[in-house]
Design a protein around this motif. Sequence first.
Motif, PDB file in Angstrom:
ATOM      1  N   ARG A  77       1.161  -1.644  -0.118  1.00  0.00           N
ATOM      2  CA  ARG A  77      -0.393   0.036  -0.144  1.00  0.00           C
ATOM      3  C   ARG A  77       1.042   1.241   0.200  1.00  0.00           C
ATOM      4  O   ARG A  77       1.205   1.990   1.286  1.00  0.00           O
ATOM      5  N   GLY A  78       1.144   1.797  -1.055  1.00  0.00           N
ATOM      6  CA  GLY A  78       1.968   2.864  -2.000  1.00  0.00           C
ATOM      7  C   GLY A  78       3.371   2.745  -0.953  1.00  0.00           C
ATOM      8  O   GLY A  78       4.351   1.447  -0.599  1.00  0.00           O
ATOM      9  N   ARG A  79       3.419   3.581  -0.147  1.00  0.00           N
ATOM     10  CA  ARG A  79       5.635   3.555   0.889  1.00  0.00           C
ATOM     11  C   ARG A  79       4.550   3.387   2.041  1.00  0.00           C
ATOM     12  O   ARG A  79       5.969   2.909   2.815  1.00  0.00           O
ATOM     13  N   GLU A  80       3.394   3.402   2.731  1.00  0.00           N
ATOM     14  CA  GLU A  80       3.294   2.668   4.113  1.00  0.00           C
ATOM     15  C   GLU A  80       3.654   0.930   4.446  1.00  0.00           C
ATOM     16  O   GLU A  80       3.795   1.051   5.469  1.00  0.00           O
ATOM     17  N   ILE A  81       3.389   0.665   3.148  1.00  0.00           N
ATOM     18  CA  ILE A  81       3.419  -1.323   3.316  1.00  0.00           C
ATOM     19  C   ILE A  81       4.368  -1.838   1.775  1.00  0.00           C
ATOM     20  O   ILE A  81       3.090  -1.781   0.953  1.00  0.00           O
ATOM     21  N   ARG A  82       5.266  -2.618   2.107  1.00  0.00           N
ATOM     22  CA  ARG A  82       5.849  -2.344   1.409  1.00  0.00           C
ATOM     23  C   ARG A  82       5.966  -4.359   1.353  1.00  0.00           C
ATOM     24  O   ARG A  82       7.359  -4.606   2.153  1.00  0.00           O
ATOM     25  N   ASP A  83       5.473  -5.162   0.635  1.00  0.00           N
ATOM     26  CA  ASP A  83       5.669  -6.713   0.066  1.00  0.00           C
ATOM     27  C   ASP A  83       5.825  -7.183   1.373  1.00  0.00           C
ATOM     28  O   ASP A  83       6.893  -7.756   2.234  1.00  0.00           O
ATOM     29  N   VAL A  84       5.054  -7.153   2.281  1.00  0.00           N
ATOM     30  CA  VAL A  84       5.022  -7.448   3.673  1.00  0.00           C
ATOM     31  C   VAL A  84       3.945  -9.428   3.537  1.00  0.00           C
ATOM     32  O   VAL A  84       2.909  -9.399   2.855  1.00  0.00           O
ATOM     33  N   SER A  85       4.449 -10.014   3.771  1.00  0.00           N
ATOM     34  CA  SER A  85       4.406 -11.415   3.389  1.00  0.00           C
ATOM     35  C   SER A  85       4.456 -12.282   5.205  1.00  0.00           C
ATOM     36  O   SER A  85       5.973 -12.005   6.150  1.00  0.00           O
ATOM     37  N   PHE A  86       3.840 -13.235   5.939  1.00  0.00           N
ATOM     38  CA  PHE A  86       3.610 -13.803   7.361  1.00  0.00           C
ATOM     39  C   PHE A  86       2.266 -14.227   7.398  1.00  0.00           C
ATOM     40  O   PHE A  86       1.549 -13.960   6.394  1.00  0.00           O
ATOM     41  N   SER A  87       2.334 -15.233   7.907  1.00  0.00           N
ATOM     42  CA  SER A  87       0.998 -15.687   8.234  1.00  0.00           C
ATOM     43  C   SER A  87       1.132 -16.359  10.117  1.00  0.00           C
ATOM     44  O   SER A  87       2.481 -15.992  11.064  1.00  0.00           O
ATOM     45  N   VAL A  88      -0.019 -16.714  10.872  1.00  0.00           N
ATOM     46  CA  VAL A  88      -0.267 -16.943  12.058  1.00  0.00           C
ATOM     47  C   VAL A  88      -1.070 -18.163  12.317  1.00  0.00           C
ATOM     48  O   VAL A  88      -2.062 -18.810  11.715  1.00  0.00           O
TER      49      VAL A  88
END
Length: 508
Positions: free
Chosen positions: A266-277
Amino acid sequence: MTDLVRMTGIDKRFPGVHALKNVSFDLAAGEVHALMGENGAGKSTLMKILSGIYPRDGGEILVNGREAELDGPRAAQDLGIGIIHQELSLMNDLTVAQNIFIGREPRLRFGRLDETALNAQAVEIFKSMNLKLAPKTVVGDLTIARQQMVEIAKALSYRSRVLIMDEPTAALNDAEIAELFTIIRRLKADGVGIIYISHKMDELKQIADRVTVMRDGAYVGTVGAAETPVSSIISMMVGREVTNEAAEIPDLSQADTLLEVRGLNRGREIRDVSFSVRKGEILGFAGLMGAGRTEVARAIFGADPRDSGEIRVHGKPCAISQPSDAVKAGIGYLSEDRKHFGLATGMDVRTNIALASLDRFSGSFGVLKEEDMRRTAQDYIGKLDIRTPSDRQEVRLLSGGNQQKVVIAKWLYRDCDILIFDEPTRGIDVGAKSEIHKLLKNLAKEGRAVIVISSELPEVMRLSHRIAVMCEGRLTGILPGGEQTSQEDIMHLATLRAPSMQPEGYQQ
């Protein structure tokens, strides 16, 4: 030291509540006197009496050795008493100088505002604080920390010799806190007395000279900050020993993955974030202010649009474009601003618990089933130990910890499998914080996937099975929880602008 304020035998009653019972408090010139206690202990009520907001029902107040009749805020200001509330009261569209002197502006002939004199007077106050701030700056353009400095300057413009600071560091980062403490020490050196209310125990040793503790509307005792262990102050506050056990790290390698996030942007706020729970796991999110943790949570919940990325729930792709989609998918989000986004504060406990599930309580012609709502509310009041006179009590009248429990009850009744807690203990006293921690651990043991976002590193380390660290919108690493990770490890990743290698054997 000379007494600036001496309060003795202060009593205050509200309908059905004995809020203050024979409370004493004093403040010397040139000291920081911390006022501590759990939410609902009576701290704010005592300070509202001192600042003229509430009248007292009994007792005596001496200011500079003379009996004071504080029949309103202006009377307190005239005696040199200023209060800086946790929720700032500045006007964002006005300049710094205009905010400081609102209603008291210097005037030229025919009532015209004397901007030159206004700005010059603001500069004089800033000089006394050794603060570099332009008087013509629009307040809305300032950081929260700088706005806090403007509030202090405004209080000093009344020639305040007594400053009441209510949770002044709640929204500040470490650098901003250091700047605030520098200002406080300078005010101390000038003979200003400061009453300091905070739930952050680590601040006491840094800034306070004495600590007075209240519990259940009564005075417990006053101790020296330097020579008294924090554990003793906590025991005085809660009347019991509070333990903070480190997280037990269960083997979740065979547990089902309940939430998976892939390539979130999301724009510069979120950049290629991946994880699992996984089921039964608490995943902590750490990082400096502005790292993007809250933005990730809001994007998952559908509160903010995302540019790209996939969200999978129970292994299946899930289309979430608005919060109602997330709720239907079994995701609950507890915002860091519970009063604005988590609660309807003017409504009662019963209604707030039902808010996310009104479809379940709708009867014929859309009429709510009040008896079902009452039974549900009573059930969760008991389960979560929500301290309220009744389920009809307005939520705004509850302490911060109990308000947070009401939000949790709302999502538990909705039966969410995935719960995201954003700053779950912000503004909550140490006793309620311990209860919330225990509750989060129990939710994980019940098989829910829990995400905890916190600015307090000890909290993240104490709660989390794994710790995801963010910096400038990127996930820079995922660390094991418990004693395997240090604060230095987390801070290294929190200041690392590119993703690092994951610890061996750990999965996103």
